[in-house]
Design an enzyme around this catalytic site. Structure first.
Site, short mmCIF file in Angstrom:
data_model
loop_
_atom_site.label_atom_id
_atom_site.label_comp_id
_atom_site.label_asym_id
_atom_site.label_seq_id
_atom_site.Cartn_x
_atom_site.Cartn_y
_atom_site.Cartn_z
N ASN A 241 7.87 -0.91 34.05
CA ASN A 241 9.21 -0.35 34.42
C ASN A 241 10.21 -0.81 33.30
OD1 ASN A 241 9.69 -3.18 34.91
ND2 ASN A 241 9.46 -3.27 37.28
N HIS B 105 4.97 12.36 38.76
CA HIS B 105 5.00 10.94 38.22
C HIS B 105 6.19 10.17 38.83
CE1 HIS B 105 1.84 10.21 35.34
NE2 HIS B 105 1.83 11.63 34.78
N GLU C 15 6.27 15.41 25.14
CA GLU C 15 4.95 14.77 25.22
C GLU C 15 3.57 15.39 25.36
OE1 GLU C 15 3.56 10.88 28.18
OE2 GLU C 15 4.91 12.50 28.94
N HIS C 16 3.77 16.39 26.34
CA HIS C 16 2.56 17.18 26.59
C HIS C 16 2.89 18.59 26.25
CE1 HIS C 16 2.05 13.60 29.32
NE2 HIS C 16 0.85 13.73 28.78
N ASP D 268 -5.23 13.55 30.12
CA ASP D 268 -4.89 12.23 31.05
C ASP D 268 -6.15 11.55 31.29
OD1 ASP D 268 -2.15 12.28 30.91
OD2 ASP D 268 -1.96 12.49 33.10
N GLU E 144 16.97 -4.30 -12.44
CA GLU E 144 17.44 -4.80 -11.13
C GLU E 144 17.79 -6.16 -11.18
OE1 GLU E 144 14.00 -4.53 -8.47
OE2 GLU E 144 14.30 -2.17 -8.68
N HIS F 108 11.24 -12.21 -12.52
CA HIS F 108 10.14 -11.36 -12.37
C HIS F 108 9.92 -10.82 -14.04
CE1 HIS F 108 11.21 -11.10 -8.18
NE2 HIS F 108 10.39 -10.10 -8.05
#
Length: 445
Positions: free
Chosen positions: A209, A257, A322-323, A356, A410, A415
């Protein structure tokens, strides 16, 4: 069901971030569990679920799992095992392997793939108890090789500590060995930070939820999460050849749903639009969850008229549902034009519930238009990748100057010097080697 032109419909769905009060409540719950562990977990379970537990009762016992098998029907168990086999076979095809590329100069580049060590699966309780979601979360993690998978699910309300037997059986069939009777935001916090009874995980997945979703967002960074899923969605792209009975049934399969679910038909056929609108009304009253489906259809459902199937595909790609069901004369011919959809169902026999429950692809799919950039849950969600770099001496001598140039551009002199000291030492060694070779040649002469 309302019929309108597609351009009149607002395709954007409001994303649910919770009210300020809900967010504040979740932050308090998460912090309580993070700092007080089991003590807070038990207090919150009593407060929100009405169930008094001791720390020793949090973990589900083997006896409870065995007893759950006696409470489910044989046909449910057969269906569950068939679905499990299909889901496992589908996800097995997604497995990746580590790889290494050995180059002619001896440099080795590659990628090391390892499973996550421990994954937590949240399973809702109550009216949203879905055994199929247990399979869809657990099986890809197993296929990926995750050694520890733990499930949390709320205890039954009304003072009883029991758990839905169908959830327990689904978890056992999927191979889960560690299960806890705790739910809500407090369960998410326990998985993220650990308590005296529940060890922390690397990733949390599974639906819930609004409080569960907000808790997952709150702990993201301490752990990974699968997604922040919104309400379920279906879009049906159909032409005159579609059966209005099928279309209406599939739209209602999502509408039932919850009240926020979205069911949309997109069609160039006015005849089909009218017939589906009538059929939805006929079928809706027959559903046990008719009140939920009615509110969903009225608030978020629509039949959208377009000039052509190609115009319909443009609507689909903007919507990124979604579908997506494609119920046309030749659905396969349209597949190449569909860019954004979580799962695509082609033809009249590929009703959304096939995916599903049983076909094998995962039913945990991006919502709220996020199919534009994300994918259904898959094996990759449960692995991590490490880059492998083993540079040879020859390669460093060849590329060192370029590396130093980029580093100094940079402003990272350290480095550059990490490379420079190696080049200087190797140049000195090369000079010594050259001198030694000249000496050897001179002696031979």
């Amino acid at each position: 069901m309302r019929i309108m032109r597609a351009e009149q419909f607002n395709l954007a769905r409001e994303v649910e971030y919770g009210t300020p009060e809900q967010n504040e409540s979740v932050r308090g719950i998460v912090e309580a569990v993070r700092t007080r562990g089991d003590e807070a977990l038990l207090e919150l379970t009593e407060q929100f679920d009405g169930v008094q537990l001791s720390a020793a009762q949090l973990r589900v016992t083997d006896e409870e799992i065995n007893a759950a098998y006696d409470r489910v029907e044989p046909d449910f168990l057969d269906a569950l095992r068939g679905a499990s086999a299909n889901i496992r076979a589908y996800h097995e095809r997604q497995r990746r392997q580590s790889w290494m590329d050995v180059q002619p100069d001896g440099t080795v580049l590659g990628q090391v793939i390892r499973p996550l060590k421990r994954v937590g699966v949240y399973v809702p309780g109550g009216k949203a108890a879905y055994p199929s979601s247990v399979l869809m979360n657990v099986i890809p993690a197993q296929v990926a090789g995750v050694p520890e998978i733990v499930m949390v699910t709320p205890p039954a309300t009304g003072g009883k500590p029991g758990i839905d037997p169908y959830i327990l059986v689904a978890a056992a069939e999927a191979g889960v060995k560690e299960m806890y009777r705790v739910g809500g935001a407090q369960a998410v916090a326990a998985l993220a930070y650990g308590t005296e009874s529940i060890a922390p995980v690397d990733k949390i997945c599974g639906p819930g939820n609004i409080f569960v979703a907000l808790a997952k967002r709150a702990v993201f960074g301490a752990v990974d999460i699968d997604s922040l899923a919104g309400p379920s969605e279906i879009a049906v792209l159909a032409d005159d050849t579609a059966d209005p009975v099928y279309v209406a049934a599939d739209l209602l399969s999502q509408a039932e749903h919850d009240e926020m679910a979205s069911s949309i038909l997109i069609t160039p056929s006015e005849r089909l639009a009218e017939e589906v609108s009538v059929e939805v009304e006929r079928q809706l009253v027959l559903l046990p969850r008719a009140a939920i489906a009615r509110e969903s259809i009225d608030r978020h459902g629509a039949i959208l008229l377009v000039d052509s199937l190609q115009a319909g595909i443009e609507v689909v790609n903007r919507m990124a549902p979604e579908h997506l069901e494609v119920l046309t004369a030749d659905p396969m011919s349209l597949l190449g034009s569909i860019e954004n959809a979580g799962a695509i169902f082609l033809g009249p026999y590929s009703s959304e519930p096939v995916g599903d429950y049983f076909a094998g692809p995962n039913h945990i799919i991006p919502t709220n238009g996020t199919a534009r950039f994300s994918s259904p849950v898959n094996v990759d969600d449960f692995i991590k990748k490490s880059s492998l770099i083993s540079y040879s001496r020859e390669a460093l001598l060849r590329d060192g100057a370029h590396i130093m140039t980029l580093a100094r551009h940079e402003g990272l002199e350290g480095h550059a010097r990490a490379i420079e000291v190696r080049l200087e030492k190797e140049a000195g060694a090369a000079a010594v080697d050259a001198a030694a070779q000249q000496t050897i040649k001179g002696k031979k002469a």
